[in-house]
Design an enzyme around this catalytic site. Structure first.
Site, PDB file in Angstrom:
ATOM      1  N   ASP A 212      35.312  25.356  28.133  1.00 25.36           N
ATOM      2  CA  ASP A 212      35.667  26.574  28.861  1.00 25.36           C
ATOM      3  C   ASP A 212      36.589  27.465  28.021  1.00 25.36           C
ATOM      4  OD1 ASP A 212      35.998  28.107  31.460  1.00 25.36           O
ATOM      5  OD2 ASP A 212      38.076  27.577  31.048  1.00 25.36           O
ATOM      6  N   GLU A 248      31.995  28.100  25.529  1.00 26.91           N
ATOM      7  CA  GLU A 248      31.894  29.382  26.217  1.00 26.91           C
ATOM      8  C   GLU A 248      32.606  30.431  25.392  1.00 26.91           C
ATOM      9  OE1 GLU A 248      34.464  30.556  29.036  1.00 26.91           O
ATOM     10  OE2 GLU A 248      33.181  32.059  29.964  1.00 26.91           O
TER      11      GLU A 248
HETATM   12  C1  QV4 Z   1      45.601  37.683  38.418  1.00 29.37           C
HETATM   13  C2  QV4 Z   1      45.576  38.911  37.514  1.00 29.37           C
HETATM   14  C3  QV4 Z   1      46.455  38.664  36.308  1.00 29.37           C
HETATM   15  C4  QV4 Z   1      47.858  38.333  36.797  1.00 29.37           C
HETATM   16  C5  QV4 Z   1      47.769  37.065  37.645  1.00 29.37           C
HETATM   17  C6  QV4 Z   1      49.096  36.638  38.125  1.00 29.37           C
HETATM   18  O1  QV4 Z   1      44.227  39.129  37.073  1.00 29.37           O
HETATM   19  O2  QV4 Z   1      46.476  39.824  35.482  1.00 29.37           O
HETATM   20  O3  QV4 Z   1      48.715  38.151  35.703  1.00 29.37           O
HETATM   21  O4  QV4 Z   1      46.902  37.286  38.767  1.00 29.37           O
HETATM   22  O5  QV4 Z   1      49.526  37.528  39.100  1.00 29.37           O
HETATM   23  C7  QV4 Z   1      42.114  33.844  38.922  1.00 29.37           C
HETATM   24  C8  QV4 Z   1      42.101  35.208  39.605  1.00 29.37           C
HETATM   25  C9  QV4 Z   1      42.849  36.220  38.774  1.00 29.37           C
HETATM   26  C10 QV4 Z   1      44.286  35.719  38.562  1.00 29.37           C
HETATM   27  C11 QV4 Z   1      44.187  34.356  37.867  1.00 29.37           C
HETATM   28  C12 QV4 Z   1      45.571  33.745  37.619  1.00 29.37           C
HETATM   29  O6  QV4 Z   1      40.744  35.637  39.744  1.00 29.37           O
HETATM   30  O7  QV4 Z   1      42.867  37.468  39.463  1.00 29.37           O
HETATM   31  O8  QV4 Z   1      44.962  36.632  37.712  1.00 29.37           O
HETATM   32  O9  QV4 Z   1      43.449  33.441  38.669  1.00 29.37           O
HETATM   33  O10 QV4 Z   1      46.204  33.548  38.818  1.00 29.37           O
HETATM   34  C13 QV4 Z   1      37.874  31.903  36.561  1.00 29.37           C
HETATM   35  C14 QV4 Z   1      37.755  33.256  37.249  1.00 29.37           C
HETATM   36  C15 QV4 Z   1      39.053  34.047  37.148  1.00 29.37           C
HETATM   37  C16 QV4 Z   1      40.188  33.185  37.674  1.00 29.37           C
HETATM   38  C17 QV4 Z   1      40.277  31.957  36.753  1.00 29.37           C
HETATM   39  C18 QV4 Z   1      41.452  31.052  37.101  1.00 29.37           C
HETATM   40  O11 QV4 Z   1      36.724  34.007  36.640  1.00 29.37           O
HETATM   41  O12 QV4 Z   1      38.940  35.207  37.946  1.00 29.37           O
HETATM   42  O13 QV4 Z   1      41.418  33.931  37.667  1.00 29.37           O
HETATM   43  O14 QV4 Z   1      39.077  31.201  36.918  1.00 29.37           O
HETATM   44  O15 QV4 Z   1      41.408  30.691  38.446  1.00 29.37           O
HETATM   45  C19 QV4 Z   1      36.923  36.122  30.041  1.00 29.37           C
HETATM   46  C20 QV4 Z   1      37.051  34.833  29.223  1.00 29.37           C
HETATM   47  C21 QV4 Z   1      36.108  33.771  29.693  1.00 29.37           C
HETATM   48  C22 QV4 Z   1      36.226  33.558  31.202  1.00 29.37           C
HETATM   49  C23 QV4 Z   1      35.949  34.920  31.882  1.00 29.37           C
HETATM   50  C24 QV4 Z   1      36.046  34.805  33.384  1.00 29.37           C
HETATM   51  O16 QV4 Z   1      36.791  35.103  27.866  1.00 29.37           O
HETATM   52  O17 QV4 Z   1      36.394  32.530  29.037  1.00 29.37           O
HETATM   53  O18 QV4 Z   1      36.904  35.862  31.455  1.00 29.37           O
HETATM   54  N1  QV4 Z   1      35.290  32.525  31.688  1.00 29.37           N
HETATM   55  C25 QV4 Z   1      35.814  31.152  31.873  1.00 29.37           C
HETATM   56  C26 QV4 Z   1      35.238  30.518  33.137  1.00 29.37           C
HETATM   57  C27 QV4 Z   1      35.786  31.256  34.354  1.00 29.37           C
HETATM   58  C28 QV4 Z   1      37.296  31.006  34.447  1.00 29.37           C
HETATM   59  C29 QV4 Z   1      37.940  30.933  33.145  1.00 29.37           C
HETATM   60  C30 QV4 Z   1      37.285  31.060  31.964  1.00 29.37           C
HETATM   61  C31 QV4 Z   1      39.365  30.521  33.135  1.00 29.37           C
HETATM   62  O19 QV4 Z   1      33.840  30.600  33.104  1.00 29.37           O
HETATM   63  O20 QV4 Z   1      35.151  30.818  35.540  1.00 29.37           O
HETATM   64  O21 QV4 Z   1      37.888  32.115  35.173  1.00 29.37           O
HETATM   65  O22 QV4 Z   1      39.328  29.109  33.083  1.00 29.37           O
HETATM   66  O23 QV4 Z   1      35.758  36.795  29.694  1.00 29.37           O
END
Ligand code: QV4
Ligand code: CA
Length: 512
Positions: A212, A248
């Site tokens: 991931d 990823e």
């Molecule tokens: C929010 C704000 C931040 C703020 C934070 C704290 O966005 O700016 O600082 O609150 O107030 C969740 C929420 C997100 C939140 C974050 C931290 O959606 O709004 O930040 O938690 O509290 C998944 C979801 C994200 C989720 C994350 C952790 O997609 O929305 O964030 O899990 O729960 C990029 C990367 C790529 C990534 C992609 C989504 O390059 O690697 O974004 N894809 C992988 C996974 C994906 C996962 C993650 C990475 C993180 O496939 O499912 O993100 O492990 O492109």
């Protein structure tokens, strides 16, 4: 002796690019958010009999439990420890699943969330799936253990501590992805804890890993961790077999970080694939299927043997990650089946089929504000089991795309034509196209708005074939369309643009 030794060496260095699936099994399915007990059952009753090579599972390690919004699916991407308890099940259920799936030759690929721990604003307490105490503020995770020393804060140069600019490669690796506490992967201690976790899964019988957020880790740090991994468990795998690695890395171009920087570690997810295929099948921006003649590296994708490909994934089917509006999903069923059918028929890349759950989409200003909704769940927050209906579809709002006849039969098609070259391309200059896979399979699409009636040259042996899209071969007959191939390999294909599924696929195992 020299030759065999060389082959042995080649085999070894090929290792982490090799999915380790059983011979003739050429796809994996992502059973997103499924419970371990349901995956075990699905391996035995469905995936093995239909030739699926393996299953990608949701992250099996302990994660933050989020109450608001209630149990979002993405809470599983906020680790609290590497203990094996989650909403999908506990360690006993996990072990049982891996053993039962392995025993029927359907291997397990774990989603390894090792770039970070939970969000920096997650507070403290034991709202986690194993009940482990943690304190995000002080970066204290005693159940690993990790302390503040094990995070990147000092290395990150941005004001917020979060990634602010994807054009700056160091911050993409050293700063927090959406505020997720970023692990210091250059530290031997952190590397050893992650390797310990992954080796624990390897000992249980896991065959490989989705890495991931690999984009957010230095390739060298990932390599250092992978170099600490054991060979696969010889109960099921040959001695010296290495875990399959697919990273990823979202690379749609235009950023300093590219997929090719990660080739040394294993395969990479090719996100251009789904984004472009969606645009072509939707016929947006003047795209047409005739342009798919040079699909693959010709479209600027990574080399086929470094690519993990998919039409949609758990992120971009709900607007997360990359790919945008063009991504086709189960919500666009008719076009989606064409895209998945094309992917499974074409030789490029190693293919992953998505299997989703339905959620109550609710669009406000074009954005689905319910994109966070987790899997079908009971009132106590536990994930609902996967029920199977009499018609073999799934209940309880599990979509089970992998059980749709057209998709399942194309997983079989890919197995039947494995190793056969891309051949006999034909197109009408628009959206009627066809191609073969040597002398074992042939597929024809009509994505134009008019009837298709063409005689095409195949390399198939003469005979009567069952179309595996409108039906399949059952006993000595076909439940759907039939295609007659004459002794010179020619066959007539007629496809109405108003057909439920405007494409036809035939192969030698569906021949009467
Ligand atoms: C929010 C704000 C931040 C703020 C934070 C704290 O966005 O700016 O600082 O609150 O107030 C969740 C929420 C997100 C939140 C974050 C931290 O959606 O709004 O930040 O938690 O509290 C998944 C979801 C994200 C989720 C994350 C952790 O997609 O929305 O964030 O899990 O729960 C990029 C990367 C790529 C990534 C992609 C989504 O390059 O690697 O974004 N894809 C992988 C996974 C994906 C996962 C993650 C990475 C993180 O496939 O499912 O993100 O492990 O492109
Ligand atoms: Ca990082």
């Amino acid at each position: 002796m020299g030759v065999y030794f060389l082959l042995f060496i080649v085999g070894l260095c090929w290792a982490q690019y090799n999915p380790n699936t059983q011979p003739g099994r050429t796809s994996i399915v992502h059973l997103f958010e499924w419970r371990w007990a349901d995956i075990a059952l699905e391996c035995e009753r469905y995936l093995a009999p239909h030739g699926f090579g393996g299953v990608q599972i949701s992250p099996p390690n302990e994660n933050l439990v989020i109450a608001d919004p209630s149990h979002p699916w993405w809470e599983r991407y906020q680790p609290v420890s590497y203990k094996l308890c989650t909403r999908s099940g506990n360690e006993t259920e996990f072990r049982d699943m891996v053993t039962r799936c392995n025993n029927v030759g359907v291997y397990v690929y774990a989603d390894a969330v090792v770039n970070h721990m939970c969000g920096g604003n997650a507070g403290a307490g034991n709202h986690s799936t194993c009940g482990s105490y943690f304190n995000a503020e002080s970066e204290d995770f005693p159940a690993v253990p990790y302390s503040a020393w094990d995070f990147n804060d000092a290395k990150c140069k941005t004001r917020s501590g979060d990634i602010e600019d994807y054009q700056d490669a160091p911050q993409v690796r050293n700063c927090r992805l959406v505020n997720l506490l970023d692990l210091a992967l250059e530290k031997n201690y952190v590397r050893s804890k992650i390797a310990e976790y992954m080796n624990y899964l390897i000992d249980i019988g896991v065959a490989g890993f989705r890495i991931d957020a690999a984009k957010h880790m230095w390739p060298g740090d990932v390599k250092a961790i992978l170099d600490e991994l054991k060979d696969l468990n010889t109960t099921w795998f040959s001695a010296g077999a290495k875990p399959f690695i697919y990273q990823e890395v979202i690379d749609l171009g235009g950023e300093p970080i590219t997929g090719s920087q990660y080739f040394g570690n294993g395969r990479v997810t090719e996100f251009k694939y789904g984004a472009k295929l969606g645009t072509v099948i939707r016929k947006w921006n003047g795209e047409k299927m005739a342009y798919l003649k040079n699909w693959g590296e010709g479209w600027g994708f990574v080399p086929s043997d470094r690519a993990l490909v998919f039409v949609d994934n758990h992120d971009n089917q709900r607007g997360h990650g990359a790919g945008g509006e063009s991504i086709l999903t189960f919500w666009d069923a008719r076009l989606y089946k064409m895209a998945v059918g094309f992917m499974l028929a074409h030789p490029y890349g190693f293919t992953r089929v998505m299997s989703s759950y339905r959620w109550p989409r609710y669009f406000q200003n074009g954005v689905d504000i319910n994109d966070w909704v987790g899997p079908p769940s009971n009132s106590d927050g536990s994930t609902k089991s996967v029920t199977i209906n009499a018609d073999t579809t799934c209940g309880n709002d599990w979509v089970c795309e992998h059980r749709w006849r057209q998709i399942r039969n194309m997983v079989v098609f890919r197995n039947v034509v494995d190793g056969q070259p891309f051949s006999n391309w034909w197109d009408n200059g628009s959206n009627q196209v066809a191609f073969g896979r040597g002398n074992r399979g042939f597929i024809v699409f009509n994505n134009d708005d008019w009837y298709m009636n063409v005689d095409l040259q195949t390399e198939l042996p003469a005979g009567t074939y069952c179309d595996v899209i409108s039906g399949q071969k059952e006993g000595s007959g076909c439940t759907g369309k039939q295609v007659y191939v004459s002794s010179d390999g020619k066959a007539n294909f007629q496809i109405s643009n108003s057909d439920e599924d405007p494409f036809v696929a035939i192969h030698v195992d569906a021949k009467l």
